[in-house]
Design a protein around this motif. Structure first.
Motif, PDB file in Angstrom:
ATOM      1  N   ARG A 174       0.758  -1.300   0.022  1.00 55.58           N
ATOM      2  CA  ARG A 174      -0.049   0.386  -0.148  1.00 55.58           C
ATOM      3  C   ARG A 174       0.962   1.536   0.100  1.00 55.58           C
ATOM      4  N   GLU A 175       2.247   1.148   0.709  1.00 54.52           N
ATOM      5  CA  GLU A 175       2.430   2.266   0.230  1.00 54.52           C
ATOM      6  C   GLU A 175       3.555   2.342  -1.325  1.00 54.52           C
ATOM      7  N   LEU A 176       3.800   1.792  -1.435  1.00 55.60           N
ATOM      8  CA  LEU A 176       4.339   1.403  -2.941  1.00 55.60           C
ATOM      9  C   LEU A 176       3.492   1.838  -4.601  1.00 55.60           C
ATOM     10  N   ILE A 177       2.586   1.253  -4.086  1.00 59.04           N
ATOM     11  CA  ILE A 177       1.787   0.702  -5.409  1.00 59.04           C
ATOM     12  C   ILE A 177       0.613   2.448  -6.021  1.00 59.04           C
ATOM     13  N   PRO A 178       0.396   3.519  -4.621  1.00 59.50           N
ATOM     14  CA  PRO A 178       0.457   5.002  -5.305  1.00 59.50           C
ATOM     15  C   PRO A 178       1.595   5.641  -5.325  1.00 59.50           C
ATOM     16  N   LEU A 179       2.688   5.617  -5.166  1.00 61.52           N
ATOM     17  CA  LEU A 179       3.821   6.110  -6.046  1.00 61.52           C
ATOM     18  C   LEU A 179       4.581   5.413  -7.311  1.00 61.52           C
ATOM     19  N   MET A 180       4.521   4.175  -6.599  1.00 56.50           N
ATOM     20  CA  MET A 180       5.166   3.658  -8.407  1.00 56.50           C
ATOM     21  C   MET A 180       4.182   4.120  -9.606  1.00 56.50           C
ATOM     22  N   GLU A 181       2.793   4.469  -9.526  1.00 52.68           N
ATOM     23  CA  GLU A 181       1.529   4.496 -10.315  1.00 52.68           C
ATOM     24  C   GLU A 181       1.777   5.717 -10.664  1.00 52.68           C
ATOM     25  N   ALA A 182       2.399   6.847  -9.749  1.00 56.36           N
ATOM     26  CA  ALA A 182       2.026   8.639 -10.108  1.00 56.36           C
ATOM     27  C   ALA A 182       3.729   8.248 -10.880  1.00 56.36           C
ATOM     28  N   GLN A 183       4.910   7.899 -10.485  1.00 58.73           N
ATOM     29  CA  GLN A 183       6.206   7.575 -11.373  1.00 58.73           C
ATOM     30  C   GLN A 183       5.894   7.393 -12.451  1.00 58.73           C
ATOM     31  N   GLY A 184       5.142   6.582 -12.680  1.00 55.16           N
ATOM     32  CA  GLY A 184       4.761   5.880 -14.293  1.00 55.16           C
ATOM     33  C   GLY A 184       6.064   5.168 -14.920  1.00 55.16           C
ATOM     34  N   SER A 185       5.603   4.022 -16.181  1.00 53.93           N
ATOM     35  CA  SER A 185       6.730   3.382 -16.589  1.00 53.93           C
ATOM     36  C   SER A 185       7.858   3.792 -17.675  1.00 53.93           C
ATOM     37  N   ASP A 186       7.774   5.488 -18.182  1.00 52.93           N
ATOM     38  CA  ASP A 186       8.774   5.910 -18.833  1.00 52.93           C
ATOM     39  C   ASP A 186       9.705   5.819 -18.461  1.00 52.93           C
ATOM     40  N   GLU A 187      10.675   5.627 -17.201  1.00 53.26           N
ATOM     41  CA  GLU A 187      12.133   5.592 -17.240  1.00 53.26           C
ATOM     42  C   GLU A 187      12.298   4.306 -17.233  1.00 53.26           C
ATOM     43  N   GLU A 188      11.694   3.424 -16.226  1.00 52.43           N
ATOM     44  CA  GLU A 188      12.250   1.870 -16.874  1.00 52.43           C
ATOM     45  C   GLU A 188      11.698   1.340 -18.768  1.00 52.43           C
ATOM     46  N   GLU A 189      10.849   2.297 -18.962  1.00 51.90           N
ATOM     47  CA  GLU A 189      10.867   2.145 -21.247  1.00 51.90           C
ATOM     48  C   GLU A 189      11.945   2.556 -21.820  1.00 51.90           C
ATOM     49  N   ALA A 190      12.498   3.175 -20.953  1.00 46.99           N
ATOM     50  CA  ALA A 190      13.924   4.703 -21.711  1.00 46.99           C
ATOM     51  C   ALA A 190      15.693   3.571 -20.945  1.00 46.99           C
ATOM     52  N   ALA A 191      15.228   2.473 -19.782  1.00 46.37           N
ATOM     53  CA  ALA A 191      16.076   2.058 -19.636  1.00 46.37           C
ATOM     54  C   ALA A 191      15.933   0.565 -20.939  1.00 46.37           C
ATOM     55  N   ILE A 192      14.911   0.301 -20.752  1.00 50.69           N
ATOM     56  CA  ILE A 192      14.449  -1.373 -21.596  1.00 50.69           C
ATOM     57  C   ILE A 192      15.143  -0.987 -22.604  1.00 50.69           C
ATOM     58  N   VAL A 193      15.162   0.177 -24.062  1.00 51.08           N
ATOM     59  CA  VAL A 193      15.498   0.045 -24.865  1.00 51.08           C
ATOM     60  C   VAL A 193      16.328   0.853 -25.377  1.00 51.08           C
ATOM     61  N   LEU A 194      17.446   1.590 -23.772  1.00 51.81           N
ATOM     62  CA  LEU A 194      18.880   1.366 -23.838  1.00 51.81           C
ATOM     63  C   LEU A 194      19.867   0.325 -23.799  1.00 51.81           C
TER      64      LEU A 194
END
Length: 297
Positions: A174-194
């Motif tokens: 419950r601490e992590l779900i809203p935090l990770m939802e707010a951050q989105g997945s753009d940074e992870e997708e960029a890391a995968i692309v790189l």
């Protein structure tokens, strides 16, 4: 000219609006609200804490230390720490996995999983303990099978750990779900692309972004695990020196009119709670301070 007057009027109105208090309550109302808040804090939180320590030391330090170093008390302390040491890491794995799945992916049953995570908040811990007795007890669904293999769940450490896991597993997720939802997945997708692997993206991108929320959830989970009473009381059997955790040991001592010893062990739980509060405040301060440091050149 009319435009300048309008702009000036708007700027003046905006300044007045910004200087206006968030509420229009009078000073007397603010004082009353503040007095009520502080009075509630003093009466229901601070005063009981003072009473615990006053009663713990009422018969002197010798009685206090004797109560803490009693073999049954040491067994209760050890069992409490062991149960928390097992339950918290398991909840850490579950919490991070559940938060990652809910925040990063869309799948059938996502809403159901989110709802089930909150289940321990709505179910009484006593009911949770009874469920484990029904499943793993001597007359339960798997009790005879487990007895055939000499595996003991209820009235033993595994049952205590299972009950502790049940009541504490929502805290990290419950601490992590809203935090990770707010951050989105753009940074992870960029890391995968790189060229980063999924594991590398988690360790180098996701984990640094959620570290303060993760630590906050772990601290709350640990505090709840060490202070759990209801579910553990049902599955432990209250075997003195074997299956009693610290809260259960306090209850037994109090029921036996050993008030000084009961409050001595209770004071140790209170100290753990205060330490948890201090760690929580430190993590919140660090979380507010870290972005400011990163902005500086």
């Amino acid at each position: 000219m009319a435009g300048n007057v309008t702009s000036s009027f708007a700027a003046t109105g905006s300044a007045r609006f910004e200087n206006r208090s968030a509420t229009r309550d009078s000073g007397a109302v603010r004082i009353i609200l503040l007095a009520l808040g502080l009075g509630f804090f003093a009466l229901f939180l601070l005063l009981p804490l003072i009473v615990v320590f006053a009663e713990a030391f009422r018969k002197g330090f010798d009685t206090y230390w004797a109560a803490l170093f009693d073999p049954d008390a040491l067994s209760a302390i050890r069992l409490t720490l062991i149960a928390a040491a097992i339950a918290v890491p398991l909840n850490l794995v579950f919490g991070v996995s559940a938060a990652w799945a809910i925040a990063k992916y869309d799948f059938r049953g996502k809403a159901l999983l989110t709802t089930l995570i909150d289940l321990p908040f709505s179910v009484s811990p006593v009911i949770a303990g009874l469920i484990y007795v029904l499943i793993f007890g001597a007359q339960g669904w798997f009790g005879p099978t487990l007895a055939g293999y000499d595996i003991k769940i209820i009235f033993a450490l595994p049952g205590i750990v299972l009950a502790t896991i049940f009541v504490t597993f929502p805290f990290i997720a419950r601490e992590l779900i809203p935090l990770m939802e707010a951050q989105g997945s753009d940074e992870e997708e960029a890391a995968i692309v790189l060229g980063a692997s999924g594991w590398q993206a988690f360790w180098r991108v996701t984990l640094p972004n959620i570290k303060w929320g993760l630590l906050y959830g772990v601290i709350l989970c640990n505090a709840r695990a060490m202070g759990e009473f209801g579910a553990v009381s049902v599955v432990s059997g209250h075997i003195r020196g074997l299956t009693n955790t610290m809260p259960l040991h306090v209850e037994i001592l109090y029921n036996e009119y050993q008030f000084a010893a009961a409050f001595a062990v209770a004071s140790l739980l209170a100290l753990l709670a205060l330490f948890t509060l201090a760690m929580k405040s430190f993590i919140e301060w660090q979380a507010r301070r870290t972005p400011e440091k990163e902005i500086q050149p």
